[in-house]
Design an enzyme around this catalytic site. Structure first.
Site, PDB file in Angstrom:
ATOM      1  N   ASP A 184      66.608  34.336  88.847  1.00 20.53           N
ATOM      2  CA  ASP A 184      65.507  33.381  88.857  1.00 20.53           C
ATOM      3  C   ASP A 184      64.340  34.023  89.600  1.00 20.53           C
ATOM      4  O   ASP A 184      64.402  35.196  89.994  1.00 20.53           O
ATOM      5  CB  ASP A 184      65.923  32.059  89.498  1.00 20.53           C
ATOM      6  CG  ASP A 184      65.296  30.864  88.785  1.00 20.53           C
ATOM      7  OD1 ASP A 184      64.051  30.748  88.826  1.00 20.53           O
ATOM      8  OD2 ASP A 184      66.035  30.073  88.193  1.00 20.53           O
ATOM      9  N   HIS A 255      61.008  32.034  84.720  1.00 28.52           N
ATOM     10  CA  HIS A 255      61.883  32.165  85.891  1.00 28.52           C
ATOM     11  C   HIS A 255      62.266  33.629  86.123  1.00 28.52           C
ATOM     12  O   HIS A 255      63.433  33.943  86.381  1.00 28.52           O
ATOM     13  CB  HIS A 255      63.132  31.298  85.721  1.00 28.52           C
ATOM     14  CG  HIS A 255      62.869  29.822  85.866  1.00 28.52           C
ATOM     15  ND1 HIS A 255      62.513  29.255  87.064  1.00 28.52           N
ATOM     16  CD2 HIS A 255      62.906  28.821  84.948  1.00 28.52           C
ATOM     17  CE1 HIS A 255      62.353  27.938  86.892  1.00 28.52           C
ATOM     18  NE2 HIS A 255      62.571  27.656  85.615  1.00 28.52           N
ATOM     19  N   GLU A 322      61.313  26.076  81.046  1.00 25.34           N
ATOM     20  CA  GLU A 322      60.198  26.066  81.999  1.00 25.34           C
ATOM     21  C   GLU A 322      59.447  27.401  82.029  1.00 25.34           C
ATOM     22  O   GLU A 322      59.343  28.063  83.050  1.00 25.34           O
ATOM     23  CB  GLU A 322      60.719  25.714  83.400  1.00 25.34           C
ATOM     24  CG  GLU A 322      61.306  24.314  83.487  1.00 25.34           C
ATOM     25  CD  GLU A 322      61.815  23.956  84.865  1.00 25.34           C
ATOM     26  OE1 GLU A 322      61.716  22.777  85.256  1.00 25.34           O
ATOM     27  OE2 GLU A 322      62.330  24.862  85.567  1.00 25.34           O
TER      28      GLU A 322
END
Length: 548
Positions: A184, A255, A322
């Site tokens: 991440d 990420h 995302e």
């Protein structure tokens, strides 16, 4: 004999979690003693060794192999049972545990351990303890084939021994998939030999936000760590010995700031100075995403090549969630790639990126799984979806013929707070109580029976921004993971009809098991003084979570 599926008070007397499909019991017991033997028929040797090691340590009994005068616990396989199903017969002269396959036999051994009482979960025997099993029969099999826990080790690193401990706790609850979130913005946690800077640089951040990202508090010391490939092989083997599959996640194309900090050429170099980036030290969604270039594709193909050598799982998780598009909108390189491919917008560019690895993994006999955003551009037939933003993504995926793992944040994000009290440590998002989790239903009513067949399972997710150590992880997971395990395993009634009071009564015994295992769970009455985090800012949300 009494049918436990009909009488709640007798069901409670066995205290088995997850609840078995069918059981009968008598008011009599089989006693284990120094002469009790452990006998394994063909194919049962692995569970025999696990039982001897685990129960031998807790009871102090030798549980020697072969027949003997003190009765026997006999283990065998029967292909007429479901592969993960088992049958446990306890008679006055001995015990017979039969599994449909090795996994079913192992899950039956978990039930046998529970029936011996909470002290069977200790690592050394207590003096004067008598070891008894109630006479009767249990027949059991799971509802879902995927009964998972997603563990984020990127935001806060969990050392290898902690991961092995979590695998033991999963096995005790008959959970069989560890979704291992390894990368991440805040850290890269797996050694990739051809790209050593991923761990040399990408596994460490200079400091860490303490609490929610709006908190003014910082822990001003480096945080990080990673698993060597030897560590990963050990984790995978340890899991496999407990019939748990480890599904790795390498997050792309968002990420990814930790990877870009290690290799700046992976980022959008014509938009920002990627050489100035470091591993991100706060929470949220970083704007720094991978550049949609051939160099990036080749780099991550190399990452996945090493990954496939370490993880034999059918599925490989590629994230896909995302991913902010601002840098792609500003990047001449990204815009040129869109024009070259005839893509209408940046959303289609993300879909192209995901589809590349969908095809790449399929060509190597693996299946891609990703968060539900990956649906937005179309998927190959074999790809699967983790539905996290509610039920809608899972419903759309199932209707399109894709397999689905249901893990809606409103229901089974166990980083969400467990209570609305002021002393709840670092409260995040909506209140999700033990009862809320127990009434979670993974299969949406909107699906037809054929579509419902694509819901291959469910998992609980734990993101670790505010769970900085093992005690905090325990607090967020337990006891709610026990309720989730019953949802994933047992054939329960509709949510409104579930007997939560009976589950609570069984939990009274289960808390004692967790105590014996050293689990720092949240007590029913609220956090203990040392479990509170006064002054550390969270992000509580009021009211019930939206169901969609």
């Amino acid at each position: 004999m009494t049918d436990l599926t009909d009488l709640t008070d007798v069901t409670d007397a066995t205290d088995v979690i997850p609840r078995p499909r069918h059981a009968v019991a008598q008011d009599a017991c089989f006693d284990l003693g120094p002469d009790t033997r452990l006998v394994a028929d063909e194919g049962a040797g692995h569970t025999e060794r696990w039982l001897r090691a685990t129960l031998g340590a807790a009871t102090g009994l030798p549980l020697a192999p072969g027949e003997g005068g003190g009765g026997a616990v006999r283990l065998s396989l029967d292909g007429a049972l479901a592969d993960e199903g088992y049958r446990l017969d306890i008679a006055p002269d001995g015990v017979r545990l039969t599994g449909g396959g090795p996994a079913g036999l192992f899950w039956g051994a978990q039930t046998l351990r529970q029936l011996l009482g909470p002290d069977a979960f200790r690592r050394a025997p207590l003096p004067g303890r008598r070891w008894r099993l109630p006479l009767g029969r249990i027949e059991d099999a799971p509802r879902f084939g995927w009964r998972g826990l997603m563990l984020d080790v990127s935001r806060h690193f969990m050392p290898k021994d902690g991961v092995l401990r979590q695998l033991d706790l999963m096995a005790a609850h008959k959970l069989n998939v560890l979704h291992f979130h390894l990368t991440d913005d805040q850290g890269w946690r797996i050694e990739i030999k051809r790209h050593p800077k991923l761990t040399g640089t990408g596994s460490w951040r200079s400091r860490t936000k303490f609490g929610h990202r709006a908190s003014p508090l910082w822990e001003d010391k480096p945080h990080g760590g990673y698993y060597t490939q030897e560590d990963i092989r050990e984790i995978v083997a340890y899991a496999a010995a407990r019939h748990i599959t480890v599904v790795p996640e390498i997050d792309v194309p968002g990420h990814s700031q930790a990877a870009i900090a290690a290799y700046p050429e992976l980022g959008n170099t014509d938009v920002i100075d990627t050489t100035a980036l470091s591993v991100w030290d706060t929470w949220g969604v970083s704007p720094n995403v991978l550049a949609p270039t051939e160099n990036t594709l080749r780099f991550y193909e190399g990452v996945f090549e090493e990954l496939l050598e370490l993880f034999p799982s059918e599925f490989v998780h590629i994230g896909g969630d995302e991913c902010p598009k601002d840098q792609w909108r500003a990047s001449a390189t990204a815009q040129a790639r869109m024009a070259e491919l005839g893509l209408a917008d940046e959303d289609e560019l993300q879909s192209w990126f995901i589809q590349h690895f969908d095809t790449w993994l399929a060509g190597r006999g693996r299946r891609l799984i990703g968060w539900d955003e990956i649906l937005e551009g179309g998927l190959a037939k074999g790809a699967a979806v983790s539905s996290w933003r509610g039920y809608a993504g899972g419903i759309a995926a199932a209707r399109a013929g894709h397999d689905v793992v249901m893990c809606p944040e409103q229901q089974v994000y166990l980083n969400f707070r467990e209570d609305g009290g002021e002393d709840e440590p670092v409260p995040i998002a909506f209140v999700r109580t033990l009862e809320d989790v127990y009434r979670f239903e993974p299969v949406p009513a909107e699906l037809t029976p054929e579509e419902s067949g694509h819901v291959i399972g469910t998992q609980a997710n734990l993101w670790t921004e505010v769970t900085e150590n093992q005690e905090r992880v325990d607090y967020q997971l337990f006891p709610r993971l026990a309720a989730f395990a019953e949802v994933a395993w047992s054939a329960l009634p509709a949510p409104a009809d579930r007997d939560y009071a009976a589950f609570e009564r069984r939990m009274a015994t289960h808390y004692r098991r967790l105590d014996a295992l050293g689990v720092a769970y949240r007590p029913p009455a609220g956090p203990r003084p040392w479990q509170r985090r006064p002054g550390v800012l969270g992000r509580p949300m009021d009211g019930p979570p939206p169901n969609k």
